[in-house]
Structure formats: C-alpha cells, structure tokens
Design a protein around this motif. Sequence first.
Motif, PDB file in Angstrom:
ATOM      1  N   ARG A 141      -2.536 -19.087 -51.401  1.00  0.00           N
ATOM      2  CA  ARG A 141      -3.743 -18.457 -50.640  1.00  0.00           C
ATOM      3  C   ARG A 141      -4.323 -19.308 -49.425  1.00  0.00           C
ATOM      4  N   LEU A 142      -4.719 -19.561 -48.608  1.00  0.00           N
ATOM      5  CA  LEU A 142      -5.313 -20.398 -47.387  1.00  0.00           C
ATOM      6  C   LEU A 142      -6.879 -20.604 -47.672  1.00  0.00           C
ATOM      7  N   GLU A 143      -7.143 -22.182 -47.541  1.00  0.00           N
ATOM      8  CA  GLU A 143      -8.673 -22.420 -47.654  1.00  0.00           C
ATOM      9  C   GLU A 143      -9.370 -20.865 -46.781  1.00  0.00           C
ATOM     10  N   ASP A 144      -8.690 -20.097 -45.828  1.00  0.00           N
ATOM     11  CA  ASP A 144     -10.090 -19.358 -45.132  1.00  0.00           C
ATOM     12  C   ASP A 144      -9.948 -17.985 -45.278  1.00  0.00           C
ATOM     13  N   GLY A 145      -8.908 -18.210 -46.137  1.00  0.00           N
ATOM     14  CA  GLY A 145      -9.393 -16.472 -47.765  1.00  0.00           C
ATOM     15  C   GLY A 145      -7.571 -15.969 -47.150  1.00  0.00           C
ATOM     16  N   SER A 146      -7.290 -15.602 -46.355  1.00  0.00           N
ATOM     17  CA  SER A 146      -5.590 -15.688 -45.820  1.00  0.00           C
ATOM     18  C   SER A 146      -4.640 -15.709 -47.163  1.00  0.00           C
ATOM     19  N   THR A 147      -3.887 -14.433 -47.441  1.00  0.00           N
ATOM     20  CA  THR A 147      -2.974 -14.747 -48.668  1.00  0.00           C
ATOM     21  C   THR A 147      -1.479 -14.922 -47.606  1.00  0.00           C
ATOM     22  N   LEU A 148      -0.443 -16.030 -48.241  1.00  0.00           N
ATOM     23  CA  LEU A 148       0.654 -16.021 -47.384  1.00  0.00           C
ATOM     24  C   LEU A 148       2.157 -15.167 -48.767  1.00  0.00           C
ATOM     25  N   LYS A 149       2.837 -14.163 -48.316  1.00  0.00           N
ATOM     26  CA  LYS A 149       3.630 -14.298 -49.635  1.00  0.00           C
ATOM     27  C   LYS A 149       5.563 -14.773 -48.934  1.00  0.00           C
ATOM     28  N   LEU A 150       5.805 -15.720 -49.530  1.00  0.00           N
ATOM     29  CA  LEU A 150       7.107 -16.676 -49.160  1.00  0.00           C
ATOM     30  C   LEU A 150       7.982 -15.295 -49.752  1.00  0.00           C
ATOM     31  N   ASP A 151       9.081 -15.047 -48.809  1.00  0.00           N
ATOM     32  CA  ASP A 151      10.764 -15.025 -49.862  1.00  0.00           C
ATOM     33  C   ASP A 151      11.869 -16.353 -49.723  1.00  0.00           C
ATOM     34  N   THR A 152      12.202 -16.396 -50.850  1.00  0.00           N
ATOM     35  CA  THR A 152      13.309 -16.825 -51.469  1.00  0.00           C
ATOM     36  C   THR A 152      13.526 -17.747 -49.543  1.00  0.00           C
ATOM     37  N   GLY A 153      14.011 -19.075 -49.825  1.00  0.00           N
ATOM     38  CA  GLY A 153      14.405 -19.733 -48.801  1.00  0.00           C
ATOM     39  C   GLY A 153      14.099 -19.192 -47.494  1.00  0.00           C
ATOM     40  N   THR A 154      12.334 -19.293 -46.971  1.00  0.00           N
ATOM     41  CA  THR A 154      10.990 -19.587 -45.964  1.00  0.00           C
ATOM     42  C   THR A 154      10.809 -20.416 -46.685  1.00  0.00           C
ATOM     43  N   THR A 155      10.165 -21.083 -45.237  1.00  0.00           N
ATOM     44  CA  THR A 155      10.091 -22.238 -45.260  1.00  0.00           C
ATOM     45  C   THR A 155       8.889 -22.562 -43.901  1.00  0.00           C
ATOM     46  N   LEU A 156       8.046 -22.681 -43.913  1.00  0.00           N
ATOM     47  CA  LEU A 156       6.914 -22.360 -43.337  1.00  0.00           C
ATOM     48  C   LEU A 156       5.783 -23.898 -42.856  1.00  0.00           C
ATOM     49  N   SER A 157       4.973 -23.929 -41.989  1.00  0.00           N
ATOM     50  CA  SER A 157       4.278 -25.333 -41.789  1.00  0.00           C
ATOM     51  C   SER A 157       2.688 -24.442 -41.376  1.00  0.00           C
ATOM     52  N   VAL A 158       1.943 -25.050 -41.993  1.00  0.00           N
ATOM     53  CA  VAL A 158       0.222 -24.897 -41.757  1.00  0.00           C
ATOM     54  C   VAL A 158      -0.029 -25.965 -41.275  1.00  0.00           C
ATOM     55  N   LEU A 159      -0.567 -25.569 -40.305  1.00  0.00           N
ATOM     56  CA  LEU A 159      -2.728 -26.114 -39.217  1.00  0.00           C
ATOM     57  C   LEU A 159      -3.337 -25.013 -39.767  1.00  0.00           C
ATOM     58  N   LEU A 160      -4.593 -25.733 -40.086  1.00  0.00           N
ATOM     59  CA  LEU A 160      -5.668 -25.563 -40.431  1.00  0.00           C
ATOM     60  C   LEU A 160      -6.896 -26.323 -39.592  1.00  0.00           C
ATOM     61  N   ASN A 161      -7.643 -26.430 -39.290  1.00  0.00           N
ATOM     62  CA  ASN A 161      -8.945 -27.165 -39.009  1.00  0.00           C
ATOM     63  C   ASN A 161     -10.139 -26.458 -38.618  1.00  0.00           C
ATOM     64  N   SER A 162     -11.453 -26.409 -37.817  1.00  0.00           N
ATOM     65  CA  SER A 162     -12.495 -26.063 -37.461  1.00  0.00           C
ATOM     66  C   SER A 162     -12.203 -24.361 -36.723  1.00  0.00           C
ATOM     67  N   ASP A 163     -10.956 -25.026 -35.768  1.00  0.00           N
ATOM     68  CA  ASP A 163     -10.399 -23.662 -34.363  1.00  0.00           C
ATOM     69  C   ASP A 163      -9.618 -23.365 -34.572  1.00  0.00           C
ATOM     70  N   THR A 164      -8.290 -24.313 -35.266  1.00  0.00           N
ATOM     71  CA  THR A 164      -6.929 -23.493 -35.441  1.00  0.00           C
ATOM     72  C   THR A 164      -6.480 -23.246 -36.738  1.00  0.00           C
ATOM     73  N   ARG A 165      -6.599 -21.773 -36.646  1.00  0.00           N
ATOM     74  CA  ARG A 165      -5.501 -21.001 -37.801  1.00  0.00           C
ATOM     75  C   ARG A 165      -4.126 -21.087 -37.190  1.00  0.00           C
ATOM     76  N   ARG A 166      -2.991 -21.676 -38.116  1.00  0.00           N
ATOM     77  CA  ARG A 166      -1.967 -21.743 -37.242  1.00  0.00           C
ATOM     78  C   ARG A 166      -0.442 -21.912 -37.933  1.00  0.00           C
ATOM     79  N   ILE A 167       0.735 -20.625 -38.176  1.00  0.00           N
ATOM     80  CA  ILE A 167       1.336 -21.150 -38.902  1.00  0.00           C
ATOM     81  C   ILE A 167       2.659 -20.971 -38.390  1.00  0.00           C
ATOM     82  N   ARG A 168       4.039 -21.921 -38.603  1.00  0.00           N
ATOM     83  CA  ARG A 168       4.850 -21.879 -37.899  1.00  0.00           C
ATOM     84  C   ARG A 168       5.787 -21.631 -39.167  1.00  0.00           C
ATOM     85  N   VAL A 169       7.323 -20.553 -38.720  1.00  0.00           N
ATOM     86  CA  VAL A 169       7.843 -20.147 -39.943  1.00  0.00           C
ATOM     87  C   VAL A 169       9.124 -20.857 -38.930  1.00  0.00           C
TER      88      VAL A 169
END
Length: 296
Positions: A101-129
């Motif tokens: 669960r992210l700070e903004d209330g969004s939720t992510l469900k990651l399958d086995t072998g998944t890698t992500l990078s997350v960037l959250l700030n005051s004006d950006t919500r960005r996930i790189r798969v």
Amino acid sequence: MLEPSSEAEVDAFEAWLATDPEHPRAYAAVEARSERSTRLPRRLLGAVPARRFTLRPVLGAALAAGIAVGAMLWLSGAGPGVPGVAEAALSNPGPGIRSVRLEDGSTLKLDTGTTLSVLLNSDTRRIRVRSGRTRFAVARDPGRVFTVIARDTTVRAKAAVFDVTTTETAVRVQVVEGDVIVTPRASGAGPDAVVPLESGQALDVSGRGVQRPAPDPEAVRWPDSRVGFTDAPLATVLAAANRGQEPAILLDDPAIGRLKVSGVLDMRDPASLARKLATALDLRIEHRAGAVLLTR
C-alpha cells in the motif's frame, strides 16, 4: 517475513499461524506497530535535502489462519519543510503474491519475480516496472496522475484497476476496472500514438507493433489465485480450482472429497495443484481426456 528465503520458510510460518488463534493476532499487532514506525517524521532522523530509500514490503501470509495481514509501505517526502522525494525499490522473490500500500492509498500486488521502482512526491506518482507482473489499484488524486512505465510503454490513470505484465518480448496492459491511457513507443505505433483502454480491454506492445488480444476472463482472478484453506474438505478445494479452468481435477471416490486440506494453494495451474494434493494426501493421479483423476 520481510524477505523469506524459501517456500518452506513460508509454509512453516503459515503452519505456526494455524496452530493457535493467538498467533495471527500477535503477528497482526506486531505488524501494526512496525507499520506505524514507518510514519515517524523523517526530520527526527536528520534533515537531508534529498534522500533515497530502499524499502521492502511485508509478505501477507496469514491466509491459512483465516485472516488477511495487509502489507504496507508508506512513501512520502523528506518531511515538513524539507524538499526532496522518496524512492523505493520493490521486489517480490516469491513464492506468493505480495501486496503493497502506497502513501496515496493506491495498492500494488506483485507477482513472483516482479521488481519495481516507485517515485512519490508532492506532484508525482510514478512506477517503473522492471520485470514481472503487477496489479495496480489506483486511488483518485485530483492533483497527481498515476503513471506506470514499462520499457517503452507508458500507462496513465486517474482511478482504475489494471495489470501491467512484462515478458522478454512484450508488455501487456490489461484493464480490470475503470479506464487508462496507454502511450506505446512500439514499432509502427507512431511517436504520438495514444490508445485509450476500458474495463475488460487489453493491449500488447512489442517490437512487432501494437495488438489487442482477446479478452481474458482469468486475468481478473489472477491476484486472488493463492487461496487459503483451513481443514477444508478436498471437495471444496477442487470446486474452487475447477471454476473455469482446465484440466478439471476429479475424484474417483466421493469419500476422498472428505479429506481435510490446510494451507495456501496456488489455483492457477490445476495440473500442478493436483500433483501437490496427491503428494500431501497420499493419493494417485490418472490422466484422462481433459481431466486429472485423483484416486487412492
């Protein structure tokens, strides 16, 4: 359970949860305290103009005890009055599906072998798969569009539920609820191509271009494919496993259906599930046309 080293370790933990009703309650209490600690003001740790954090989600493994322990990661800025962003590298080495669960209330469900990078700030919500498959349940935020980048494909949403899957050759976007905008940078797609997708629609982006695959009803079930059972009759387990899947798992004797099953089972592969059940319950397997038969 921050980073279990093996499936046996997860099984042992789930067995411990199931042995006493106090165990899941104790675990949930410890997890809640741990989650609250992540929200301590970062200024208490020292004001730094910009920081990089590597955080790991907690594995929700309490299904065998009949409860859901929700994993949480809280990502925010560096603190009041301190400019900066928080970045998180998330991964799921397995064996189960991880919820974050992210700070903004969004939720992510990651399958086995998944890698992500997350960037959250005051004006950006960005996930790189980086790899694998993730289900995104995006919370509405009028000031920030939710952006997911997978290779050369960008997905933007305001409030939706969708999957992004990467393979060696393609990226698939599957919308479960709501709508998204996909910008594919694929061969033949054009530099400014924009593809809107609605609930039930999907898009494959690869070096061969952009294609719309046929609807996949099983895609909706995917994150819930690991189901927990506690002393459930085998017949109940098979009823869940056979729902809309092939090969069907059948019993040659109705009495076998009364055998008890406990644990967290992956329902995505009936043939593999049949082998695991046969081993655990000392049964035999016979293969028939379109079905797997469990016998004594």
